[in-house]
Design a protein around this motif. Structure first.
Motif, PDB file in Angstrom:
ATOM      1  N   ILE A   1      -1.232   0.420   8.300  1.00  0.00           N
ATOM      2  CA  ILE A   1      -2.637   0.436   8.744  1.00  0.00           C
ATOM      3  C   ILE A   1      -3.547   0.058   7.572  1.00  0.00           C
ATOM      4  N   GLN A   2      -3.232   0.602   6.379  1.00  0.00           N
ATOM      5  CA  GLN A   2      -4.053   0.291   5.195  1.00  0.00           C
ATOM      6  C   GLN A   2      -3.976  -1.201   4.849  1.00  0.00           C
TER       7      GLN A   2
ATOM      8  N   THR B   1       0.802  -1.243   0.000  1.00  0.00           N
ATOM      9  CA  THR B   1       0.000   0.000   0.000  1.00  0.00           C
ATOM     10  C   THR B   1       0.828   1.284   0.000  1.00  0.00           C
ATOM     11  N   HIS B   2       2.158   1.191   0.180  1.00  0.00           N
ATOM     12  CA  HIS B   2       2.957   2.418   0.157  1.00  0.00           C
ATOM     13  C   HIS B   2       2.962   2.989  -1.263  1.00  0.00           C
TER      14      HIS B   2
ATOM     15  N   GLU C   1      -6.615  -6.679   5.115  1.00  0.00           N
ATOM     16  CA  GLU C   1      -6.591  -8.061   5.599  1.00  0.00           C
ATOM     17  C   GLU C   1      -7.790  -8.362   6.492  1.00  0.00           C
ATOM     18  N   LYS C   2      -8.196  -7.369   7.306  1.00  0.00           N
ATOM     19  CA  LYS C   2      -9.348  -7.561   8.208  1.00  0.00           C
ATOM     20  C   LYS C   2     -10.654  -7.688   7.426  1.00  0.00           C
ATOM     21  N   ASN C   3     -10.749  -6.928   6.335  1.00  0.00           N
ATOM     22  CA  ASN C   3     -12.029  -6.852   5.618  1.00  0.00           C
ATOM     23  C   ASN C   3     -12.194  -7.921   4.548  1.00  0.00           C
ATOM     24  N   ASP C   4     -11.184  -8.769   4.371  1.00  0.00           N
ATOM     25  CA  ASP C   4     -11.293  -9.844   3.381  1.00  0.00           C
ATOM     26  C   ASP C   4     -12.126 -10.988   3.951  1.00  0.00           C
TER      27      ASP C   4
ATOM     28  N   SER D   1      -3.948 -10.512   2.626  1.00  0.00           N
ATOM     29  CA  SER D   1      -5.179 -10.118   1.923  1.00  0.00           C
ATOM     30  C   SER D   1      -5.218 -10.801   0.566  1.00  0.00           C
ATOM     31  N   ASN D   2      -6.402 -10.919  -0.008  1.00  0.00           N
ATOM     32  CA  ASN D   2      -6.510 -11.563  -1.319  1.00  0.00           C
ATOM     33  C   ASN D   2      -5.739 -10.803  -2.386  1.00  0.00           C
ATOM     34  N   VAL D   3      -5.815  -9.480  -2.352  1.00  0.00           N
ATOM     35  CA  VAL D   3      -5.108  -8.693  -3.367  1.00  0.00           C
ATOM     36  C   VAL D   3      -3.591  -8.839  -3.190  1.00  0.00           C
ATOM     37  N   GLY D   4      -3.128  -8.935  -1.938  1.00  0.00           N
ATOM     38  CA  GLY D   4      -1.702  -9.145  -1.668  1.00  0.00           C
ATOM     39  C   GLY D   4      -1.244 -10.525  -2.110  1.00  0.00           C
ATOM     40  N   ARG D   5      -2.062 -11.538  -1.802  1.00  0.00           N
ATOM     41  CA  ARG D   5      -1.702 -12.913  -2.195  1.00  0.00           C
ATOM     42  C   ARG D   5      -1.725 -13.075  -3.715  1.00  0.00           C
TER      43      ARG D   5
END
Length: 529
Positions: A508-509, A60-61, A514-517, A131-135
């Motif tokens: 934080i982002q 997210t940076h 990750e929390k909202n997935d 998170s799904n987008v990260g994975r």
């Protein structure tokens, strides 16, 4: 705009500057840089440590992330109104990186990689959290690794992003006869940016000759690969007259994609070509399997392209994508916002990978490509241009080297000289707007390199490699110099604080994502399959 013979830019006209264009139309240009660079251990091998936590979340940076590998940094400037401000921000990002590196680690300054072990798995994939987008980002890299080998993904380059202001396109459109004004401004910009892209492809041999800085490689890069390089000594392979092995078939290329026929003649055609490649399975990739024996995915899909970013091109049309929007959907929705020049090697003699003169030259070239007539680029001409690129990357400094044009073979040096001389009035126009003489000096420097091959970066790299004994010795010596130079540049307390806040915010982002997935990752990737 200018006389064009057989689909090639004609440099023989005295000036490309049309009557409607004044220097003030260049004041709203914006430019940004994406610069890749490997982190290297003190023993010369690729760093195995994770991306420094203090730099923030890679996911997210906005300015500091990683490309293929956990060890391949990518530094991204925001769009800036001047070259000086862009390079200044790039320098700030380098300072932050060096403040965060583990003891003894360095940033490798060359495009071709530092020492790699014989095991591909020692090149760590970049990790972006749970998170799904990260994975998905990590899975994409896993797919690249099994398709092309991880070694190829350790090559680094520099992308130069450039846009022209709406005032330039409005003045241009208003100068045309009414029947030619029918398009919306967005459509008009699309047409002109695609013209720039086609002409840049026609000029790519010039770019590779002038900015190429990768004529040699460490033997470890060639492990398991067929090649025709010569042995300089036990620790370096090279081609005596090469300019940019990074852009050769040995480097960041893909033979599967050679058959794609993605064209740049209009935006719907370009998007349709990308869409077809993303939706078409390829048997060679199907045979690799989608999942491992445990059922874990190892590539996003078995298509010619997993996603748009897998398409290797020396230049791309770009639009800023919104959250989870694909690049092609962004282009379809809002048109071309800027172009991304991707054929530029890292300048190993610059502590930030690029000099003012190179940046200014790329901007003059962009304006030249924008203003010159640009007929459709069809497969026959594309094949001719690809052959020219192969000649220049492998033997660009060969005395008397010729390249192909629709009119026949021409001497490379004479072809370059004519084009560069035709750019000088545009350089003067840019200097009029921005002050000083940086643009004209840049083109004059490039003219010198066109005439004297020994003045090129690639010639300098080879001479210094021979003097120091190996590619690694040169890279290591320059890396030490650059660290010293970068660490002499300190950030103001305000700037330091601003970047620290950005890093904290990025974590934080990532945590919020990750929390909202809620969707299972395997279900999530089915949309790509």
């Amino acid at each position: 705009m200018t006389d064009v013979t057989d689909n090639s830019i004609n440099p023989n006209r005295t000036s490309l500057i049309p009557s409607w264009l004044s220097s003030k139309h260049l004041s709203s240009m914006l430019r940004g840089i994406e610069k890749e660079g490997l982190r290297m251990q003190s023993d010369g091998f690729l760093a195995q440590t994770p991306h420094p936590e203090s730099l923030g979340s890679k996911l997210t940076h906005p300015y500091i992330t990683t490309d293929y590998s956990e060890s391949l940094l990518e530094l991204i400037t925001s769009p800036k109104p001047t070259v000086a401000e862009t390079l200044n921000m790039l320098r700030e990002l380098h300072v932050l990186v060096y403040q965060s590196l583990e003891e003894g680690e360095l940033m490798w300054p060359l495009s071709m990689p530092c020492m790699l072990s014989s095991d591909d798995n020692d090149i760590p994939l970049a990790e972006y959290g749970s998170s799904n987008v990260g994975r998905l980002k990590t899975l994409y890299r896993s797919g690249l690794g099994i398709r092309y080998g991880r070694r190829m993904q350790t090559i680094a380059g520099l992308h130069y992003n450039l846009s022209f202001g709406d005032d330039l396109f409005t003045a241009w459109r208003d100068s045309l006869p009414e029947p030619e004004q029918a398009e919306s401004l967005t459509e008009f910009k699309n047409i002109k940016y695609l013209g720039l892209i086609r002409n840049f492809k026609r000029m790519s041999s010039l770019v590779l000759y002038l900015t190429g800085a990768s004529p040699s490689v460490c033997p470890c890069f060639l492990t398991g690969r067929e090649h025709d390089l010569e042995l300089m000594n036990k620790t370096t392979y090279y081609k005596p007259k090469a300019t940019s092995l990074r852009m050769s078939k040995l480097g960041y290329t893909n033979s599967v994609q050679d058959q794609l026929d993605i064209r740049y003649n209009n935006l719907p055609e370009y998007v349709a070509g990308l869409r077809k490649a993303i939706n078409t399975p390829f048997s060679g990739f199907s045979e690799l399997g989608l999942d491992d024996e445990q059922g874990n995915p190892i590539q996003i899909n078995d298509h010619i392209l997993q996603i748009e970013n897998e398409y290797y091109s020396p230049i791309r049309p770009k639009q800023i994508a919104e959250s989870e929007e694909t690049p092609r959907h962004a282009l379809e929705a809002r048109g071309i916002a800027y172009v991304e020049f991707r054929a530029v090697d890292l300048d190993p003699y610059s502590d930030i990978g690029i000099r003012v003169s190179t940046a200014c030259f790329l901007e003059v070239l962009a304006l030249y490509c924008l203003l010159a007539d640009s007929p459709d680029l069809l497969p026959e001409e594309d094949d001719l241009l690809a052959e020219n690129v192969e000649r220049v990357v492998n033997n660009g400094r060969e005395p008397g080297l010729t390249i192909k044009t629709p009119e026949g073979e021409v001497a490379l040096s004479e072809w370059m000289r004519k084009h560069l001389e035709a750019m000088l009035p545009l350089a003067t126009l840019l200097d009029t707007e921005y002050g000083g003489n940086h643009y004209r000096v840049a083109v004059t420097l490039m003219l010198g390199k066109a005439v004297y091959p020994d003045a090129t970066l690639s010639a300098q790299v080879l001479a210094d490699t021979e003097k120091l004994g190996s590619t690694w010795s040169l890279g290591h010596a320059l890396a030490l110099q650059h660290r010293e130079s970068i660490m002499r540049s300190s950030l103001s307390p305000n700037t330091q604080a601003r970047y620290e806040v950005l890093a904290e915010k990025s974590w934080i982002q990532q945590q919020d994502l990750e929390k909202n997935d809620t969707q299972d990752f395997y279900d999530y990737i089915q949309q790509y399959r």
